[in-house]
Motif scaffolding. Sequence first.
Motif, PDB file in Angstrom:
ATOM      1  N   ALA A 271       0.903  -1.084   0.085  1.00 12.64           N
ATOM      2  CA  ALA A 271       0.021   0.093   0.035  1.00 12.64           C
ATOM      3  C   ALA A 271       1.027   1.316  -0.093  1.00 12.64           C
ATOM      4  CB  ALA A 271      -0.691  -0.134   1.221  1.00 12.64           C
ATOM      5  N   PHE A 272       0.270   2.206  -0.413  1.00 11.48           N
ATOM      6  CA  PHE A 272       0.967   3.572  -0.660  1.00 11.48           C
ATOM      7  C   PHE A 272       0.043   4.783   0.142  1.00 11.48           C
ATOM      8  CE2 PHE A 272       2.217   1.232  -4.306  1.00 11.48           C
ATOM      9  CZ  PHE A 272       3.602   1.363  -4.323  1.00 11.48           C
ATOM     10  N   ASP A 273       0.933   5.618   1.190  1.00  8.61           N
ATOM     11  CA  ASP A 273       0.274   6.397   1.839  1.00  8.61           C
ATOM     12  C   ASP A 273       0.200   7.774   1.200  1.00  8.61           C
ATOM     13  OD1 ASP A 273      -0.837   4.712   3.703  1.00  8.61           O
ATOM     14  OD2 ASP A 273       0.863   4.871   4.989  1.00  8.61           O
ATOM     15  N   PHE A 274      -0.811   8.800   1.332  1.00  7.19           N
ATOM     16  CA  PHE A 274      -0.788   9.833   0.761  1.00  7.19           C
ATOM     17  C   PHE A 274      -1.330  10.777   1.665  1.00  7.19           C
ATOM     18  CE2 PHE A 274      -0.973   7.003  -2.603  1.00  7.19           C
ATOM     19  CZ  PHE A 274      -0.059   7.503  -3.723  1.00  7.19           C
ATOM     20  N   PRO A 275      -0.624  11.590   2.654  1.00  3.41           N
ATOM     21  CA  PRO A 275      -0.998  12.419   3.583  1.00  3.41           C
ATOM     22  C   PRO A 275      -1.489  13.925   3.065  1.00  3.41           C
ATOM     23  CG  PRO A 275       1.158  11.698   4.223  1.00  3.41           C
ATOM     24  CD  PRO A 275       1.122  11.394   2.686  1.00  3.41           C
ATOM     25  N   GLY A 276      -2.303  14.372   4.126  1.00  2.94           N
ATOM     26  CA  GLY A 276      -2.888  15.615   3.483  1.00  2.94           C
ATOM     27  C   GLY A 276      -3.890  15.495   2.401  1.00  2.94           C
ATOM     28  N   ALA A 277      -4.636  14.400   2.391  1.00  4.32           N
ATOM     29  CA  ALA A 277      -5.694  14.269   1.452  1.00  4.32           C
ATOM     30  C   ALA A 277      -7.150  14.849   1.491  1.00  4.32           C
ATOM     31  CB  ALA A 277      -5.859  12.408   1.032  1.00  4.32           C
ATOM     32  N   THR A 278      -7.265  14.973   2.648  1.00  2.67           N
ATOM     33  CA  THR A 278      -8.701  15.802   3.317  1.00  2.67           C
ATOM     34  C   THR A 278      -8.669  16.909   2.254  1.00  2.67           C
ATOM     35  OG1 THR A 278      -8.477  14.884   5.281  1.00  2.67           O
ATOM     36  CG2 THR A 278     -10.043  16.860   4.728  1.00  2.67           C
ATOM     37  N   GLY A 279      -9.930  17.193   1.824  1.00  8.55           N
ATOM     38  CA  GLY A 279     -10.300  18.477   0.701  1.00  8.55           C
ATOM     39  C   GLY A 279     -10.029  18.177  -0.846  1.00  8.55           C
ATOM     40  N   LYS A 280      -9.287  16.765  -1.039  1.00  6.34           N
ATOM     41  CA  LYS A 280      -8.913  16.633  -2.370  1.00  6.34           C
ATOM     42  C   LYS A 280     -10.093  15.603  -2.977  1.00  6.34           C
ATOM     43  CE  LYS A 280      -4.021  17.449  -1.628  1.00  6.34           C
ATOM     44  NZ  LYS A 280      -2.688  16.766  -1.750  1.00  6.34           N
ATOM     45  N   LEU A 281     -10.062  15.567  -4.215  1.00  4.70           N
ATOM     46  CA  LEU A 281     -10.945  14.866  -5.102  1.00  4.70           C
ATOM     47  C   LEU A 281     -10.380  13.466  -5.674  1.00  4.70           C
ATOM     48  CD1 LEU A 281     -13.813  14.590  -6.443  1.00  4.70           C
ATOM     49  CD2 LEU A 281     -12.597  15.504  -8.621  1.00  4.70           C
ATOM     50  N   LEU A 282     -10.551  12.309  -5.148  1.00  7.31           N
ATOM     51  CA  LEU A 282     -10.362  10.914  -5.821  1.00  7.31           C
ATOM     52  C   LEU A 282     -11.254  10.640  -6.834  1.00  7.31           C
ATOM     53  CD1 LEU A 282      -8.502   8.426  -5.211  1.00  7.31           C
ATOM     54  CD2 LEU A 282     -10.406   7.517  -3.849  1.00  7.31           C
ATOM     55  N   VAL A 283     -10.306  10.230  -7.978  1.00  4.53           N
ATOM     56  CA  VAL A 283     -11.049   9.701  -9.153  1.00  4.53           C
ATOM     57  C   VAL A 283     -10.318   8.221  -9.438  1.00  4.53           C
ATOM     58  CG1 VAL A 283     -11.358   9.825 -11.604  1.00  4.53           C
ATOM     59  CG2 VAL A 283     -11.462  11.876 -10.110  1.00  4.53           C
ATOM     60  N   MET A 284     -11.107   7.228  -9.806  1.00  7.07           N
ATOM     61  CA  MET A 284     -10.722   6.049 -10.000  1.00  7.07           C
ATOM     62  C   MET A 284     -11.297   5.444 -11.330  1.00  7.07           C
ATOM     63  SD  MET A 284     -10.562   4.443  -5.999  1.00  7.07           S
ATOM     64  CE  MET A 284      -9.999   2.861  -6.564  1.00  7.07           C
ATOM     65  N   HIS A 285     -10.944   4.629 -12.028  1.00  5.79           N
ATOM     66  CA  HIS A 285     -11.513   4.109 -13.102  1.00  5.79           C
ATOM     67  C   HIS A 285     -10.831   2.879 -13.779  1.00  5.79           C
ATOM     68  CE1 HIS A 285      -8.516   5.647 -16.251  1.00  5.79           C
ATOM     69  NE2 HIS A 285      -8.432   6.662 -15.558  1.00  5.79           N
ATOM     70  N   SER A 286     -11.616   2.205 -14.480  1.00  2.00           N
ATOM     71  CA  SER A 286     -11.271   0.995 -14.990  1.00  2.00           C
ATOM     72  C   SER A 286     -10.615   1.301 -16.550  1.00  2.00           C
ATOM     73  CB  SER A 286     -12.390   0.019 -15.173  1.00  2.00           C
ATOM     74  OG  SER A 286     -13.287   0.508 -16.064  1.00  2.00           O
ATOM     75  N   ASP A 287     -10.044   0.403 -16.965  1.00  2.00           N
ATOM     76  CA  ASP A 287      -9.257   0.718 -18.317  1.00  2.00           C
ATOM     77  C   ASP A 287     -10.567   0.647 -19.415  1.00  2.00           C
ATOM     78  OD1 ASP A 287      -9.673  -2.024 -18.845  1.00  2.00           O
ATOM     79  OD2 ASP A 287      -8.109  -2.370 -19.513  1.00  2.00           O
ATOM     80  N   GLY A 288     -11.743   0.651 -19.156  1.00  2.00           N
ATOM     81  CA  GLY A 288     -12.602   1.014 -20.269  1.00  2.00           C
ATOM     82  C   GLY A 288     -12.675   2.578 -20.469  1.00  2.00           C
ATOM     83  N   LEU A 289     -12.035   3.350 -19.608  1.00  2.00           N
ATOM     84  CA  LEU A 289     -11.584   4.743 -19.935  1.00  2.00           C
ATOM     85  C   LEU A 289     -10.454   5.074 -20.289  1.00  2.00           C
ATOM     86  CD1 LEU A 289     -13.874   7.260 -19.142  1.00  2.00           C
ATOM     87  CD2 LEU A 289     -12.048   8.002 -17.494  1.00  2.00           C
ATOM     88  N   GLN A 290     -10.368   5.982 -21.186  1.00  2.00           N
ATOM     89  CA  GLN A 290      -8.951   6.454 -21.820  1.00  2.00           C
ATOM     90  C   GLN A 290      -8.221   6.982 -20.500  1.00  2.00           C
ATOM     91  OE1 GLN A 290      -9.130   8.752 -25.329  1.00  2.00           O
ATOM     92  NE2 GLN A 290     -10.887   7.649 -25.895  1.00  2.00           N
ATOM     93  N   SER A 291      -6.716   6.992 -20.624  1.00  3.62           N
ATOM     94  CA  SER A 291      -6.120   7.470 -19.477  1.00  3.62           C
ATOM     95  C   SER A 291      -5.677   8.836 -19.794  1.00  3.62           C
ATOM     96  CB  SER A 291      -4.982   6.584 -19.127  1.00  3.62           C
ATOM     97  OG  SER A 291      -4.220   6.255 -20.073  1.00  3.62           O
ATOM     98  N   ARG A 292      -5.783   9.402 -20.947  1.00  5.34           N
ATOM     99  CA  ARG A 292      -5.102  10.615 -21.197  1.00  5.34           C
ATOM    100  C   ARG A 292      -6.003  11.886 -20.911  1.00  5.34           C
ATOM    101  NH1 ARG A 292      -7.831  12.600 -25.829  1.00  5.34           N
ATOM    102  NH2 ARG A 292      -9.006  11.065 -26.975  1.00  5.34           N
ATOM    103  N   TRP A 293      -6.887  11.914 -19.937  1.00  6.67           N
ATOM    104  CA  TRP A 293      -7.785  12.873 -19.449  1.00  6.67           C
ATOM    105  C   TRP A 293      -6.850  13.758 -18.496  1.00  6.67           C
ATOM    106  CZ3 TRP A 293      -8.780  13.063 -14.344  1.00  6.67           C
ATOM    107  CH2 TRP A 293      -8.827  11.905 -13.599  1.00  6.67           C
ATOM    108  N   SER A 294      -7.121  14.955 -18.304  1.00  5.01           N
ATOM    109  CA  SER A 294      -6.670  15.861 -17.246  1.00  5.01           C
ATOM    110  C   SER A 294      -7.873  16.835 -17.123  1.00  5.01           C
ATOM    111  CB  SER A 294      -5.391  16.565 -17.807  1.00  5.01           C
ATOM    112  OG  SER A 294      -5.097  17.647 -16.807  1.00  5.01           O
ATOM    113  N   LEU A 295      -8.113  17.243 -15.709  1.00  2.67           N
ATOM    114  CA  LEU A 295      -9.049  18.040 -15.108  1.00  2.67           C
ATOM    115  C   LEU A 295      -8.668  19.398 -15.578  1.00  2.67           C
ATOM    116  CD1 LEU A 295     -11.191  16.498 -12.222  1.00  2.67           C
ATOM    117  CD2 LEU A 295     -11.261  16.199 -14.604  1.00  2.67           C
ATOM    118  N   ARG A 296      -7.304  19.625 -15.544  1.00  2.50           N
ATOM    119  CA  ARG A 296      -6.780  21.049 -16.063  1.00  2.50           C
ATOM    120  C   ARG A 296      -7.199  21.518 -17.277  1.00  2.50           C
ATOM    121  NH1 ARG A 296      -2.320  18.715 -14.012  1.00  2.50           N
ATOM    122  NH2 ARG A 296      -1.481  18.078 -15.837  1.00  2.50           N
ATOM    123  N   ASP A 297      -7.847  20.629 -18.182  1.00  3.63           N
ATOM    124  CA  ASP A 297      -8.412  20.888 -19.514  1.00  3.63           C
ATOM    125  C   ASP A 297      -9.769  21.303 -19.406  1.00  3.63           C
ATOM    126  OD1 ASP A 297      -6.094  20.311 -20.672  1.00  3.63           O
ATOM    127  OD2 ASP A 297      -6.569  18.153 -21.195  1.00  3.63           O
TER     128      ASP A 297
END
Length: 335
Positions: A271-297
């Motif tokens: 497992a990997f830990d990511f401190p300071g996560a509160t207030g952030k958005l978690l997005v998870m997806h299967s490989d039926g979705l392309q991986s080249r997206w960015s919310l900055r766009d």
Amino acid sequence: MDLIVAGQPTLIVPVEDTTQIGQARRSATKAALEAGFDEADTGRVALVTTELSTNVLRHAGRGEIHVAIVPGRDTQGVQVVAVDRGPGFDFAVCLTDGHSTAGSRGEGLGAIRRQSQVMDAHADHRGSVVLSRMYPRGTAQADIRFGATQQALAGEPICGDGWAMALSDSAQGVLLVDGLGHGPAAHRAAAACVEAYVADHDGDPVEVMARLNAAMSGTRGGAVAMVRHAGGTLRYCGVGNIAGSLISADASRGLASHPGIMGMATRRMQAFDFPGATGKLLVMHSDGLQSRWSLRDYPGLANRHPAVVTSVLYRDFDRGRDDVTVFAISLEDRA
């Protein structure tokens, strides 16, 4: 609040002519009845779905209505999302009664807002997504800020992906599984994983993943990732090609999974830990979705309701050749 829920595929109704407005309304009404809504609340759902469907035809020419039953705090709700590739609009301006971009009376979005406990939207030159969530009257604080959009591969009777969410007073947990391939065998693998998670999701993600691996033994296996957010730290553990991102206003960080297939012989998971996560958005997806997206766009999208985020990503990045699941949740401090 303790809540554990196994997700279901999203019902998607194409809206390309006026006859399909009735189909969308009937589908949403059926969901409301299944969620236990009374006659008055079911009527709200019917009204909102009609308005959203009509707006899709009037302003975009064609689009989709996405319908789902969603868990809330001590209740269930109905989610209706209008998705299109039209010219977009100014959401804040269009909420004002009397404003119209198509020569109508301009009451549609205002009426939807009045009937919804939750309403949100994102619109730009690529199209529009408008979200309405309705819960029984008197449950104003019912909403949980998450979103999930899931679809089986076209032509398949059943989805080979699965997801689950576990919430308590101190932690948020999410599971996403992609059964190998698609169709019934993939569904059985994903279902075995989800059932095991629902039955016993407490504990460190590495320990839970070991139990899930055992539960998927004898199936064709698949990719699995799970998270637990508590005390401000996100703990992530994944095997296979489930993608995860931790998104803030100014940055995005990928969450790494190990190669392998759950249900088969796998090396010891980490497992990997990511401190300071509160207030952030978690997005998870299967490989039926392309991986080249960015919310900055998509300026401003990361601040919208997570269900708007998943609908936009599904609209613009679905590969169209596999089952697809997109899940997003606002990470909250529940201590």
